[in-house]
Scaffold this active site. Sequence first.
Site, PDB file in Angstrom:
ATOM      1  N   GLY A  12       0.764  -1.292   0.209  1.00 23.04           N
ATOM      2  CA  GLY A  12       0.118   0.072  -0.079  1.00 23.04           C
ATOM      3  C   GLY A  12       0.834   1.172   0.074  1.00 23.04           C
ATOM      4  O   GLY A  12       0.314   2.431   0.362  1.00 23.04           O
ATOM      5  N   ASN A  14       1.442   2.985  -2.618  1.00 25.11           N
ATOM      6  CA  ASN A  14       0.559   4.014  -3.374  1.00 25.11           C
ATOM      7  C   ASN A  14      -0.775   4.622  -2.723  1.00 25.11           C
ATOM      8  O   ASN A  14      -1.061   5.857  -2.653  1.00 25.11           O
ATOM      9  CB  ASN A  14      -0.224   3.469  -4.662  1.00 25.11           C
ATOM     10  CG  ASN A  14       1.041   3.302  -5.835  1.00 25.11           C
ATOM     11  OD1 ASN A  14       1.379   4.326  -6.242  1.00 25.11           O
ATOM     12  ND2 ASN A  14       1.595   2.109  -5.982  1.00 25.11           N
ATOM     13  N   LEU A  85      -5.305  -6.992  -6.499  1.00 23.30           N
ATOM     14  CA  LEU A  85      -5.009  -8.016  -7.305  1.00 23.30           C
ATOM     15  C   LEU A  85      -5.942  -8.970  -7.782  1.00 23.30           C
ATOM     16  O   LEU A  85      -5.772  -9.969  -8.674  1.00 23.30           O
ATOM     17  CB  LEU A  85      -3.883  -8.742  -6.773  1.00 23.30           C
ATOM     18  CG  LEU A  85      -2.619  -7.707  -6.365  1.00 23.30           C
ATOM     19  CD1 LEU A  85      -1.457  -8.758  -5.893  1.00 23.30           C
ATOM     20  CD2 LEU A  85      -2.220  -6.852  -7.535  1.00 23.30           C
ATOM     21  N   ASN A 102      -7.877   2.312 -12.149  1.00 26.91           N
ATOM     22  CA  ASN A 102      -6.899   1.330 -11.526  1.00 26.91           C
ATOM     23  C   ASN A 102      -5.513   1.796 -11.880  1.00 26.91           C
ATOM     24  O   ASN A 102      -5.315   2.340 -13.090  1.00 26.91           O
ATOM     25  CB  ASN A 102      -7.140   0.042 -12.379  1.00 26.91           C
ATOM     26  CG  ASN A 102      -5.967  -0.922 -11.900  1.00 26.91           C
ATOM     27  OD1 ASN A 102      -5.586  -1.352 -10.662  1.00 26.91           O
ATOM     28  ND2 ASN A 102      -5.432  -1.795 -12.917  1.00 26.91           N
ATOM     29  N   HIS A 104      -1.646   0.490 -13.359  1.00 26.60           N
ATOM     30  CA  HIS A 104      -0.882  -0.707 -13.851  1.00 26.60           C
ATOM     31  C   HIS A 104       0.248  -0.438 -13.793  1.00 26.60           C
ATOM     32  O   HIS A 104       0.784   0.522 -14.392  1.00 26.60           O
ATOM     33  CB  HIS A 104      -1.391  -1.393 -15.103  1.00 26.60           C
ATOM     34  CG  HIS A 104      -0.926  -2.487 -15.551  1.00 26.60           C
ATOM     35  ND1 HIS A 104      -1.377  -3.800 -14.855  1.00 26.60           N
ATOM     36  CD2 HIS A 104      -0.145  -2.836 -16.474  1.00 26.60           C
ATOM     37  CE1 HIS A 104      -0.774  -4.808 -15.487  1.00 26.60           C
ATOM     38  NE2 HIS A 104       0.379  -4.175 -16.584  1.00 26.60           N
TER      39      HIS A 104
HETATM   40  C1  GAR Z   1       1.803  -1.202  -7.837  1.00 25.20           C
HETATM   41  O1  GAR Z   1       2.910  -1.234  -8.536  1.00 25.20           O
HETATM   42  C2  GAR Z   1       0.668  -1.254  -8.604  1.00 25.20           C
HETATM   43  O2  GAR Z   1       0.738  -0.689 -10.020  1.00 25.20           O
HETATM   44  C3  GAR Z   1       0.516  -2.754  -8.883  1.00 25.20           C
HETATM   45  O3  GAR Z   1       0.641  -3.358  -7.740  1.00 25.20           O
HETATM   46  C4  GAR Z   1       1.849  -2.425  -6.935  1.00 25.20           C
HETATM   47  C5  GAR Z   1       1.245  -2.018  -5.646  1.00 25.20           C
HETATM   48  O4  GAR Z   1       2.350  -1.488  -4.870  1.00 25.20           O
HETATM   49  N1  GAR Z   1      -0.591  -3.284  -9.623  1.00 25.20           N
HETATM   50  C6  GAR Z   1      -0.791  -4.216 -10.382  1.00 25.20           C
HETATM   51  O5  GAR Z   1       0.065  -5.132 -10.662  1.00 25.20           O
HETATM   52  C7  GAR Z   1      -2.164  -4.433 -10.679  1.00 25.20           C
HETATM   53  N2  GAR Z   1      -2.270  -5.201 -11.961  1.00 25.20           N
HETATM   54  P1  GAR Z   1       2.043  -0.737  -3.374  1.00 25.20           P
HETATM   55  O6  GAR Z   1       1.304  -1.886  -2.726  1.00 25.20           O
HETATM   56  O7  GAR Z   1       3.293  -0.382  -3.010  1.00 25.20           O
HETATM   57  O8  GAR Z   1       1.471   0.634  -3.699  1.00 25.20           O
END
Ligand code: GAR
Length: 195
Positions: A12, A14, A85, A102, A104
């Site tokens: 998390g 982001n 996910l 979302n 990506h």
């Molecule tokens: C992020 O890089 C996001 O783009 C990716 O998961 C990561 C979560 O990071 N999402 C995907 O791959 C969706 N297909 P975080 O938990 O550090 O925010």
Amino acid sequence: MKRIVIFASGNGTNAQRIIDHFKGRTDAQVVQVLSNNKDAKVLERANLSKISAISFNRIALYKTDDVLHLLKASKPDLIVLAGFLWLFPEKIINAFPDSIINIHPALLPDFGGKGMYGMHVHKAVYAFAKANSHQKNYTGITIHKVTPEYDKGAFIFQTKVEVTEKDTTDTIADKVHALEHEYFPLVIEKLLKTP
Ligand code: GAR
């Protein structure tokens, strides 16, 4: 005040950036963080920021309307998938038309689809760059609308970064995370200001 609800499955970082970006503001705020993983660090982050943090299981998301009812009660203006996910259910997409986005961690339509998440994406980008070392390679981020299919909705924002010969899967992941952290809150802010 515009209300943001975040879905996330893991760390998390982001979500944290988005929470911090809107903290103390009167125009928009993160009001809730929802996770499919009860042990996800993102829930701890939300708790520390005094934001409602709730986990749910597959049954609550797909088989019953529990998550849908929870969301309806939260009255979100924008639902943000930030490292979520699981496939987002159609019934929620239909209940919040044009209000779910979302992020990506690559330049869609490349390196997207089922199974393409997190490090799987960066590994594939790395392998591609290695196989094409004679040409310039890029990765980046895509922020897009959510539809019932993985990574298929209309693009809202993309930005890229070069993958060089010195890069490893880890440095690619770091570069992409840096772009996400810089741009995701700003894109959300702009979206919420657009009538
Ligand atoms: C992020 O890089 C996001 O783009 C990716 O998961 C990561 C979560 O990071 N999402 C995907 O791959 C969706 N297909 P975080 O938990 O550090 O925010």
